[in-house]
Design an enzyme around this catalytic site. Sequence first.
Site, PDB file in Angstrom:
ATOM      1  N   SER A 176       5.596 -22.501-107.829  1.00  0.00           N
ATOM      2  CA  SER A 176       5.128 -21.435-106.964  1.00  0.00           C
ATOM      3  C   SER A 176       4.072 -21.630-105.764  1.00  0.00           C
ATOM      4  O   SER A 176       3.128 -22.659-106.107  1.00  0.00           O
ATOM      5  CB  SER A 176       4.516 -20.198-107.571  1.00  0.00           C
ATOM      6  OG  SER A 176       3.944 -19.175-106.724  1.00  0.00           O
ATOM      7  N   TYR A 223      -0.574 -15.581-113.951  1.00  0.00           N
ATOM      8  CA  TYR A 223       0.745 -16.104-113.495  1.00  0.00           C
ATOM      9  C   TYR A 223       0.433 -17.367-112.488  1.00  0.00           C
ATOM     10  O   TYR A 223       1.279 -18.405-112.770  1.00  0.00           O
ATOM     11  CB  TYR A 223       1.303 -15.176-112.390  1.00  0.00           C
ATOM     12  CG  TYR A 223       2.559 -15.749-111.455  1.00  0.00           C
ATOM     13  CD1 TYR A 223       3.721 -15.724-111.892  1.00  0.00           C
ATOM     14  CD2 TYR A 223       2.305 -15.938-110.094  1.00  0.00           C
ATOM     15  CE1 TYR A 223       4.729 -16.211-111.199  1.00  0.00           C
ATOM     16  CE2 TYR A 223       3.202 -16.398-109.621  1.00  0.00           C
ATOM     17  CZ  TYR A 223       4.557 -16.609-109.947  1.00  0.00           C
ATOM     18  OH  TYR A 223       5.552 -17.147-109.083  1.00  0.00           O
TER      19      TYR A 223
END
Length: 337
Positions: free
Chosen positions: A188, A203
């Site tokens: 990400s 996350y």
Amino acid sequence: MAAVSLWLVVLGSIGALYVVANCFRVLRYLSLCLRQPKDLRRRYGSWAVITGPTSGLGRSMAVELARAGLNLVLVGRDRAKLQDVSEKIARCHGVQTKAVVFDLSLVSTPEGDEAMRRLRDAVEGLDVGVLVNNAGVAKPGALYLHEAEVGSLMRIVRVNLQALTEVTAAVLPGMVERGRGAVVNIGSGSAVAMPSFPLYSVYAATKRYVAAFSKSLYVEYKSNGIDVQCQAPFLVETNMVSSAVKSSFYAQFVVTPDACARAAVRWIGHGRLCVPSLAHQVQWWFAGLVPGVIHDAYRLAKNLQQREMFRVLRSARAPKSHPQADEDDKVVVYNKQ
């Protein structure tokens, strides 16, 4: 006065070097877009394994890999959706597909161990050349750590970190034996381009693990003919991203799954870390220009806005449970007639 002038020269030189480095990065991206993509089947092998292939980026990447001529082992938790995707890809692209039902949030449990055994059985004897660890969980998001349920946070850890590690460990031995392969771990931009990602701390931490894990494996296995890569997209229009989050970004920076997948497949085998989409490359470049303290304050403010929007949404609807996989017929094989 001379000391001040010297410092200005030094700072100017550092700034110039930074701009040049980023220009080279953009030029490298443009050169890749102009060159012919790798023949993945010839370079790595005739099969690909992909997790989370029933929607969003995973589904689009499965289609792109099939378009490149790779047979597919599709790994996901929803048997009906896996069957639907498998049949459509086999019918449209003339490749073989296998569907393995595996709820990755159950990894390191008896049910997860049994599913991992089925995955190993499914890839046994196959010329698996590409592994795409795409499955990921971002929710719950936009919450302080003390506001989230621990069970939900640990589900993020199990899917994004533990499952990715175990699936990689299950597929790598065959690649080592054959002396070729490519492992693509979907990370990400929130972890590789930003100094922090408050209210999404778990996350972001799991995605930092993905980047570090991929870098080390790249060094470990390069001499074995295996390319390991972390791909770090920014915002992609998927089920993981709510309309509230998407509305807070400029539309041109929200990339469709199909566009992101096309770029992602072209990048396979080119470096250990990449941001495939040009729109996301631009975001990465601009993120590097912002001092960390300013970025932290801005990101916290934006994510607090998301927290408030999510609070309203959560109060307006009851939480939905995810479907459980059936216990029978866990591995299904489809061939184009």
